[in-house]
Each structure stands twice: as structure tokens, then as C-alpha cells.
Design a protein around this motif. Structure first.
Motif, PDB file in Angstrom:
ATOM      1  N   ASP A   1       0.842  -1.203   0.000  1.00 59.92           N
ATOM      2  CA  ASP A   1       0.000   0.000   0.000  1.00 59.92           C
ATOM      3  C   ASP A   1       0.872   1.247   0.000  1.00 59.92           C
ATOM      4  O   ASP A   1       1.872   1.314   0.716  1.00 59.92           O
ATOM      5  CB  ASP A   1      -0.889   0.013   1.249  1.00 59.92           C
TER       6      ASP A   1
ATOM      7  N   PHE B   1       1.116   5.546   0.142  1.00 58.78           N
ATOM      8  CA  PHE B   1       0.446   6.769   0.619  1.00 58.78           C
ATOM      9  C   PHE B   1       1.112   7.992   0.003  1.00 58.78           C
ATOM     10  O   PHE B   1       2.318   8.179   0.140  1.00 58.78           O
ATOM     11  CB  PHE B   1       0.524   6.818   2.152  1.00 58.78           C
TER      12      PHE B   1
ATOM     13  N   THR C   1      -7.188   4.070  -5.971  1.00 60.75           N
ATOM     14  CA  THR C   1      -7.266   4.050  -4.506  1.00 60.75           C
ATOM     15  C   THR C   1      -8.019   2.824  -3.989  1.00 60.75           C
ATOM     16  O   THR C   1      -8.061   2.596  -2.793  1.00 60.75           O
ATOM     17  CB  THR C   1      -7.960   5.320  -3.973  1.00 60.75           C
TER      18      THR C   1
ATOM     19  N   THR D   1      -3.344   5.576  -1.299  1.00 57.50           N
ATOM     20  CA  THR D   1      -4.143   6.506  -0.504  1.00 57.50           C
ATOM     21  C   THR D   1      -3.563   7.887  -0.807  1.00 57.50           C
ATOM     22  O   THR D   1      -2.338   8.049  -0.782  1.00 57.50           O
ATOM     23  CB  THR D   1      -3.987   6.217   1.008  1.00 57.50           C
TER      24      THR D   1
ATOM     25  N   GLU E   1      -3.580  11.702   0.527  1.00 53.52           N
ATOM     26  CA  GLU E   1      -4.023  12.499   1.675  1.00 53.52           C
ATOM     27  C   GLU E   1      -3.055  13.670   1.868  1.00 53.52           C
ATOM     28  O   GLU E   1      -1.879  13.474   2.105  1.00 53.52           O
ATOM     29  CB  GLU E   1      -4.051  11.600   2.932  1.00 53.52           C
TER      30      GLU E   1
ATOM     31  N   SER F   1      -3.177   7.245   9.061  1.00 51.31           N
ATOM     32  CA  SER F   1      -3.712   6.171   8.227  1.00 51.31           C
ATOM     33  C   SER F   1      -2.642   5.119   7.927  1.00 51.31           C
ATOM     34  O   SER F   1      -2.950   3.944   7.775  1.00 51.31           O
ATOM     35  CB  SER F   1      -4.386   6.693   6.955  1.00 51.31           C
TER      36      SER F   1
ATOM     37  N   ARG G   1      -3.043   1.274   8.975  1.00 46.39           N
ATOM     38  CA  ARG G   1      -2.913   0.205   7.987  1.00 46.39           C
ATOM     39  C   ARG G   1      -1.946  -0.865   8.484  1.00 46.39           C
ATOM     40  O   ARG G   1      -2.176  -2.064   8.339  1.00 46.39           O
ATOM     41  CB  ARG G   1      -2.425   0.785   6.640  1.00 46.39           C
TER      42      ARG G   1
END
Ligand code: BF8
Ligand code: SF4
Length: 626
Positions: free
Chosen positions: A569, A571, A589, A601, A603, A612, A616
Motif C-alpha cells: 500500500d 500513501f 485508490t 491513498t 491524503e 492512516s 494500515r
């Protein structure tokens, strides 16, 4: 004590005063002129890939002249962005392969890590027995170069991934074929009248990204290690204060270590030091900017003057005799800026030629000669300094860098209880993670971007992560942000939670590990693959995430795609121009998770971003019952 971003900014403000005196432009001023940014561009809804356009999508004009809708336009733009990055990293890798091909016992470039070369040869099924190391180097270089254009099959390096990951790539049809093919196919797909279906465009974005991370970048990293040595922990310093007012200052900037290694070699030559002294200097200081800096810091301990948005600052010190660049992330602004000072702005690559620079072309055959000429030029330039303009902010931090995967495995042996555990694996780290002493790991990567307060996001995120017992591995300009702040000083273990602090003490490491330049994110892929294999988990199950809070370049998008496609993942703190299409944004996403078990993600609020990531990591832990 850490150096704060407030202190960075105070130093910059002081340097900008010098700039104002000499009439220099700066990115801070240009940002004002460029604001506000074009909304069509920012949301990705402008298409100019054919001459019927440009077409801009609005509620009143929902389709381009050819009928393409907003999702097709945004998706195509995203794929083009990725292809640019994949091409750039991979071409850098190709240059390294060529350098390896030209390496020779009595040449400018030698093989410094023959064992690594042999290891890779074995991996590729190439006979090493009884072979001259340079014959082997040339054979391997040629094989690597063929990876760029081979007509059949997929990348050799993919075999390094766990079988589960390879199966996903095969199932989804995203295993990269020849590196150049993935770039070309991307540009073919984005030509007028080809793909406009978001799923197809995003799938190819992942594939082109993988051609970079598990192809071109991996060639760059692995063969740079063969040529220049595999990094091991080494002490250095970071921030503008590494420049020395009494010395000839040479800044190396860009990416390809073939240039910077040679400059460092000659700047260290007693003959050259004597030459510098003959002009009244006390010696020669080479320091780096951007990824070149990471390369020579990791292998030689050369200090890091700064990262991407500090590149103008090194000239503004008034104490920079020469700024020598090769490719990527070099502000064209350095041309006119250097003209306001005595600084020589020296470009060396046909790929990155800029106005107001002196072009001294660099290639394997003339590298030694030209490096010497450049160092001499810098020495001669010392007398042209305007002493009244010299101001070097008194700001630097200690850093321990050089954490290649090989080096990490070695330091982990220090955490091993020698009676029971085997050495030479990542198992000690897995034990620390399983027991909860360390909660997980975050790969912090990427650039600076004026849209985010420079370095602030990097540093604040890292501080919070280590305080929560999450180890940080860093590369690119994110790594330099950490080093400048002091987070790569082993003493910063005191900022960690109790568990991570103990690990730092046992292994004698800082809590933020410098893994190298942006091509070296391939090292992170190898580390993730090794962790997965050693733990029996899938990569997507590891409590590990990637983060690029201040990214700006096409390369960063390519990286993001291969990190996600590897099951990690990712970010982001800056939107990759996709907010104009709900379908593309939703795919990136969320939708891609069905394909590759990871997603993005985006942000902008850094407090939410870090929370976050921590959430996660905890979710991943819970899912595997640790
Ligand atoms: O490849 S982090 S600003 S220097 S793109 Fe550039 Fe970004 Fe820095 Fe290196 Ni990476
Ligand atoms: Fe406009 Fe279509 Fe041409 Fe793009 S490809 S510029 S949307 S006509």
C-alpha cells in the motif's frame, strides 16, 4: 537535537537575501508567478495528444472532439506520466549497463564488487567458473542490455519476487516484458484513438512501473554496486553546513554515479588538492545534491549538501566553485543563477543540456580526463569568489548511511541471539515484528514539492512513525530530509518507542535507514521479497507500507505503480493529477487492490496521512494474528 524545518527556512531566508542583492531568481518567487495553477491541468482533464485539441473537459463539454470522456483523458495522462518515469529510471539503468560493458582492469571504470557480479551471474544461469572477471562483466552487461529490448519473455529480475507475487503478475497480465517495450507500448496506448478505457490504462501503468522497479531500476542499482561497491554503513554529514568556506566547493548533482564517482576520485587526488592550495584554498570539498548525493554518500561518505529544493541554495552560498550535473531533477534555473555568482554550472550529459551551462560531455572513455578537467576548473575558479557574498549556514547533522539489503542483513545478525538463530537472513527482523517490538516498516521516498512545506512532511511523518516503533527505510530526497534533520544520527534512537530503541541499540543503527537513491527503491523491493520469503507470508500481508508525501516527478509515479503492483500500500501527499476522473481515482485508490492486493491513498493532511499509515500497519498485523 534535531534541526527543525524552521531552522532550515531561516537559513534559506538568509540565502535569499544574498540572492536579492545579486538579482537572482528563485523557486520561491516563481511559485508565486505560477499560482494559482491551471485547474484543468491540476485535475488531469486537459488533453493535447492530437492537434484537434487541446480539449478540456467541463460540465458543458464532457467529451473531447474525438469523443473521449474525462476518464479516458485522465487515464491516458496518468499512463504517460508513468511511462516518462519508467523510461527515465530505466535509461539510467541502461547507462550503468553500458558503463559495466566498458569496464576494464586498466580503464576508467573497474569492477569493485566481483562477488556480487558472480552472485547475479549465478542467478541468471551464467557460468562463472574460470572466467576473467571483466569477461564476465561484459557478458552480464550485454545480457542486461538485452533485457531492454528482448523480443520474448519477461524480465529476468522478476524471479527474485516470491512465487505468490509472480503468480499475481501473471494472472493479471502485468508481468513486464522488455523494458523499452513497456514504455513504447504505453506511448502507443496513449496515442490518439487507442486506449480510453481506464482499466486498460491503469493496468499498463502498473506494468510499465514494474518494468522500472523490477527491470531498469534494478539493473541500475545492482550493476552500480558491482561497479562502485555495495554500500555498507558509513558515517557522513548532511545539510548546507557541509560546504566549507575555506575550500574549493564542488557540488555533484543528478543521478548517475558514473560521473560523481569520478569527480570524487579526482577531488581526492593529492595533485588536485595541491592545485587547489595554489589558488589559496585549504582543500577541496565535494558534497552532493539529490540522488547523486545519495549514491556517493552511501559508498564514500561524501556529505550531503541538500535535497531537491535546496539545489539553488548551494549556489546562493556564494561559495560554490562548480556545480556539476548529469541527468534528472536539475533546475534549468541553475544556469541563470550561476551567472549571478562566480559559480561554474557544468552539464555533462547529452540527455540534460541547459542554457547558460558549460557542456563537458562525459562518457566512459574520457571520464577520468574530464573529471580531472572539471576539478581543475573548479580550483581555478576559487579566486573569482566574491567574498562579500559568501554565507554558508552553520547547520549540519551527523548521519550513518549505506544500508543496502546486504548491509541490513549483516546488521540484523547483531540482533540475533547467536546460540539459536541462523545468521544472514531477515529472520531477526521478522521476529522483532512478530513479537511487536517493532510494529512494522514504512518506506519513505520521493522528492520535495513546493505544494507541501519542504521537508516538513518527511520529517514529521518519520518522527511520529519511529515514536510508534515503526522502523523507517528511506531513499531519494526523503532520505536527505531525514539526514539534514538528524534522524539518521544513531542518537535519534532516543526519539523512538521503547521497542525500536532497543533494536537500534542492539543493531547499532539509526531508526531511519538510508537505502540510497530513487533507483535504489529496487533495494526495498528485494527487502520486501526477502521478508516475505523468510516469513512465509505474502508481500501484501507484511505490515509494511510505502509513502511519498512530497513527491513531484514522473519517476515517483512510476515508483508508486511498481510498489503498489508489488503488493505494498502506498500513501501519497500530492495528487497525481487524477482527481478529475472519479473512475481513475477509484481504480487507483481501491480497484487495483483486487488485482494486486494493494492500492494508493492520497491524503494532503499529514496528520491524517501518518495516522492512516499506522492504522494500515496495525490492520495488517491483526490480519495475520500478530
Ligand atoms: O530520483 S527524490 S527530486 S532527486 S525524483 Fe528527484 Fe525526487 Fe529527489 Fe532522485 Ni527521486
Ligand atoms: Fe481532443 Fe481527442 Fe485529440 Fe485529445 S485525442 S486532443 S480529446 S480530440
Amino acid at each position: 537535537k534535531l534541526t527543525s524545518v524552521d531552522e532550515f527556512e531561516a537559513a534559506t531566508a538568509r540565502l535569499l537575501e544574498t540572492g536579492a542583492k545579486v538579482g537572482a531568481d528563485s523557486w520561491q518567487l516563481r511559485v508565486k508567478n505560477q499560482s494559482p495553477h491551471c485547474k484543468f491541468g491540476e485535475t488531469g482533464v486537459c488533453c493535447r495528444i492530437c492537434a484537434m485539441g487541446p480539449c478540456r473537459i467541463t460540465p458543458k463539454a464532457p467529451r473531447g472532439i474525438c469523443g473521449c470522456d474525462v476518464h479516458g483523458i485522465v487515464g491516458r495522462n496518468y499512463l504517460k506520466f508513468t511511462a516518462g518515469g519508467a523510461a527515465t529510471h530505466s535509461d539510467h539503468g541502461r547507462e550503468i549497463c553500458h558503463t559495466l560493458y566498458l569496464s576494464a582492469e586498466d580503464g576508467n571504470y573497474k569492477v569493485k564488487d566481483p562477488e556480487k557480479l558472480k552472485r547475479i551471474a549465478k542467478e541468471w544461469g551464467v557460468e562463472t567458473e574460470g572466467k576473467d572477471i571483466y569477461d564476465l562483466a561484459h557478458e552480464m552487461a550485454e545480457l542486461a542490455l538485452l533485457e531492454y529490448g528482448k523480443p520474448f519473455g519477461t524480465q529476468r529480475w522478476l524471479k527474485r519476487a516470491p512465487q505468490t507475487t509472480q503468480d499475481i503478475w501473471d494472472r493479471e497480465g502485468i508481468a513486464p516484458r522488455a523494458i523499452d517495450r513497456e514504455v513504447s507500448t504505453s506511448l502507443h496506448m496513449t496515442h490518439m484513438g487507442c486506449s480510453s478505457k481506464p482499466e486498460a490504462l491503469i493496468r499498463q501503468s502498473l506494468r510499465a512501473g514494474l518494468a522500472d522497479g523490477w527491470g531498469g531500476s534494478m539493473c541500475g542499482t545492482e550493476f552500480s554496486d558491482v561497479l562502485f561497491g555495495t554500500p555498507k554503513p558509513i558515517d557522513t554529514e548532511a545539510n548546507l553546513g557541509v560546504m566549507n568556506a575555506e575550500n574549493v566547493n564542488i557540488i555533484v548533482h543528478g543521478h548517475d554515479p558514473s560521473l560523481s564517482e569520478m569527480i570524487c576520485e579526482y577531488a581526492d587526488d593529492p595533485e588536485m588538492i595541491a592545485y587547489a592550495k595554489s589558488f589559496g584554498a585549504k582543500g577541496i570539498t565535494v558534497s552532493g545534491v539529490c540522488c547523486t548525493s545519495n549514491e556517493v554518500a552511501m559508498r564514500r561518505g561524501i556529505p550531503m549538501a541538500g535535497n531537491f529544493l535546496q539545489q539553488e541554495n548551494v549556489v546562493l552560498t556564494g561559495a560554490c566553485e562548480a556545480i556539476v550535473v548529469d541527468v534528472q531533477c536539475i533546475f534549468p534555473a541553475l544556469g541563470p543563477l550561476s551567472k549571478c555568482f562566480h559559480t561554474k554550472f557544468i552539464t555533462t550529459s547529452p540527455i540534460a543540456q541547459m542554457p547558460d551551462s558549460e557542456f563537458i560531455e562525459f562518457h566512459a572513455e574520457n571520464a577520468g580526463e574530464n573529471a580531472k578537467a572539471i576539478v581543475k576548473l573548479a580550483c581555478e575558479n576559487f579566486v573569482n569568489r566574491n567574498k562579500d557574498l559568501v554565507y554558508i549556514p552553520d547547520m549540519k547533522q551527523k548521519a550513518t548511511v549505506g544500508y543496502s539489503v546486504e548491509a541490513i542483513v549483516k546488521v540484523l545478525d547483531g540482533v540475533t541471539n547467536s546460540q539459536v538463530d541462523e545468521t544472514g537472513t531477515t529472520k531477526p527482523l521478522i521476529e522483532c515484528i512478530t513479537s511487536g517490538v517493532i510494529r512494522g516498516a514504512v518506506a519513505m521516498v520521493g522528492c520535495n514539492n513546493p505544494k507541501i512545506r519542504p521537508d516538513h512532511a518527511h520529517i514529521e511523518l518519520m518522527k511520529k512513525l519511529i515514536a510508534n516503533d515503526i522502523v523507517v527505510i528511506a531513499s531519494g530526497c526523503a532520505a536527505q530530509a531525514a539526514a539534514k534533520a538528524g534522524l539518521m544520527d544513531k542518537q535519534s534512537k532516543d526519539l523512538c518507542g521503547a521497542g525500536l530503541k532497543r533494536v537500534c541499540e542492539l543493531a547499532d543503527i539509526p531508526p531511519v535507514l538510508h537505502m540510497g537513491s530513487c533507483v535504489d527503491i529496487s533495494r526495498m523491493m528485494i527487502l520486501a521479497a526477502t521478508l516475505a520469503k523468510d516469513s512465509g507470508l505474502k508481500i501484501s500481508q507484511l505490515p509494511v507500507v510505502g509513502c511519498a508525501p512530497e513527491w513531484m516527478s514522473e519517476k515517483a509515479v512510476s515508483i508508486g505503480n511498481y510498489v503498489v503492483a508489488t503488493g505494498i500500500d502506498t500513501f501519497l501527499g500530492v495528487d497525481p493529477y487524477v482527481s478529475g476522473s472519479s473512475e481513475v481515482a477509484e481504480l487507483l485508490t481501491n480497484g487495483v487492490r483486487e488485482w494486486v492486493e494493494a492500492a494508493y491513498t492520497v491524503e494532503k493532511d499529514i496528520d491524517k496521512l501518518v495516522d492512516s499509515m499506522i492504522d494500515r500497519i496495525e490492520e495488517k498485523r491483526a490480519a495475520i494474528g500478530i
